[in-house]
Design an enzyme around this catalytic site. Sequence first.
Site, PDB file in Angstrom:
ATOM      1  N   PRO A 115       0.828  -1.215   0.000  1.00 38.03           N
ATOM      2  CA  PRO A 115       0.000   0.000   0.000  1.00 38.03           C
ATOM      3  C   PRO A 115       0.855   1.255   0.000  1.00 38.03           C
ATOM      4  O   PRO A 115       1.865   1.327   0.706  1.00 38.03           O
ATOM      5  CB  PRO A 115      -0.798  -0.129   1.304  1.00 38.03           C
ATOM      6  CG  PRO A 115      -0.865  -1.600   1.552  1.00 38.03           C
ATOM      7  CD  PRO A 115       0.431  -2.164   1.047  1.00 38.03           C
ATOM      8  N   CYS A 116       0.446   2.232  -0.793  1.00 36.65           N
ATOM      9  CA  CYS A 116       1.318   3.373  -1.069  1.00 36.65           C
ATOM     10  C   CYS A 116       1.105   4.561  -0.142  1.00 36.65           C
ATOM     11  O   CYS A 116       1.852   5.533  -0.206  1.00 36.65           O
ATOM     12  CB  CYS A 116       1.116   3.837  -2.515  1.00 36.65           C
ATOM     13  SG  CYS A 116      -0.548   4.463  -2.843  1.00 36.65           S
TER      14      CYS A 116
END
Length: 413
Positions: A115-116
């Site tokens: 997840p960014c």
Amino acid sequence: MNYIDLFAGAGGLSEGFIREGFSPIAHVEMDEAACYTLKTRAAYHFLKSEKKFDIYKKYLKNEITRDELYKKIPTEILNSVINLPIGGENNPKIHKEIEKQLNNREVDLIIGGPPCQAYSLVGRARRKDGMKGDPRNYLYVQYAKYLEKYQPKMFVFENVLGLKSAGSGIYLYNMEKLFDKKGYNMKLFTVEANNFGVLQNRRRVIILGWQKEINIDLPDLEAIRCNTKHTVSELLNDLPSIQAGEGVDKFVSYGKPSIAYLNNAGIRNGIDILTQHVARPHTVQDKEIYRIAVEQLHRGERLNYPSLPKRLKTHNNQHSFFDRFKVVDANAEYSQTIVAHIAKDGHYYIHPDIKQNRSLTVREAARLQSFPDDFYFEGVKEGKNRTAAFKQIGNAVPPLMAQSIAATIIELI
């Protein structure tokens, strides 16, 4: 070529690799709604390969339920989607499920990106601590553990541009050191989705890694350029015109023939079934703002929020986010970036047709990400999926970009 997809999301990256002949061993994803999307897509690929595609069509037409669809699919295919967070006590469970899927096959490739939010510039700006201490900063450590266990020939790690600057570059530095320790070289590329034929301004980091003993000549992903130019209107014009709050979640006919870009990009791919073309309902006030924004775009201007009449301004913050209402420019070669915030409201993604006066539908957002029209985005509950679908689309890797990357990799390994 076999691969494992970690942090798989809705499967945009995976879709591109499947198109190039790669075979998924497992998809690992913590979001339950995204896992249903992955299972439905696995059902699509299985039924297509078995020449039983009519069953999938029945699902899109709402003639059978999701449970009835899944009963037509071998259990091992559905079980290849592993709905668990990567890390800690879950890793042994994930490994056990992956082992069931391997059947003595080797893992040629691991793909995926954590997840960014922890690396994104916007995410850091919104948090007082700049995301310091967020456990998502260290998910690359988990990624490395999977490299160590399965020893793929290569890996593909996707993330946001902020990865390069997060922690003043310390995360990227430590990532490279860790991957080196696990026996892998890596090279980072900064790519733009529109260079791969995606009609969207989306800049991302792609890291290619390979076992040190493998001697390969890496392609320059940054040099890839799509030879043809198109406009956003080519993505939208064949879709039925609808008003705010209108549309049908399943089985809407197009009403207009396809065009070259839609065919070549695999968006219109042969079935005359359109799904998830449903417009959000909007308040009278929002629709008035949308109308002003579209009219200004037609004059070659962009709406500046502080310039709105006082009666239409409800946000206290008048000093930033001036473009919080933004029209998707039909005449441009690509749209603004589709992000997960589209799940909360559509103000940043206003349809360019003033007669429709609404924000984008799930299907329109999916097309801007280059997802094919037969790709169905699920929710946890069947039919309760618009917010979940928007979130999945905003977080996804465009399949068209993923396909180009897959095509270069399959030549290498």
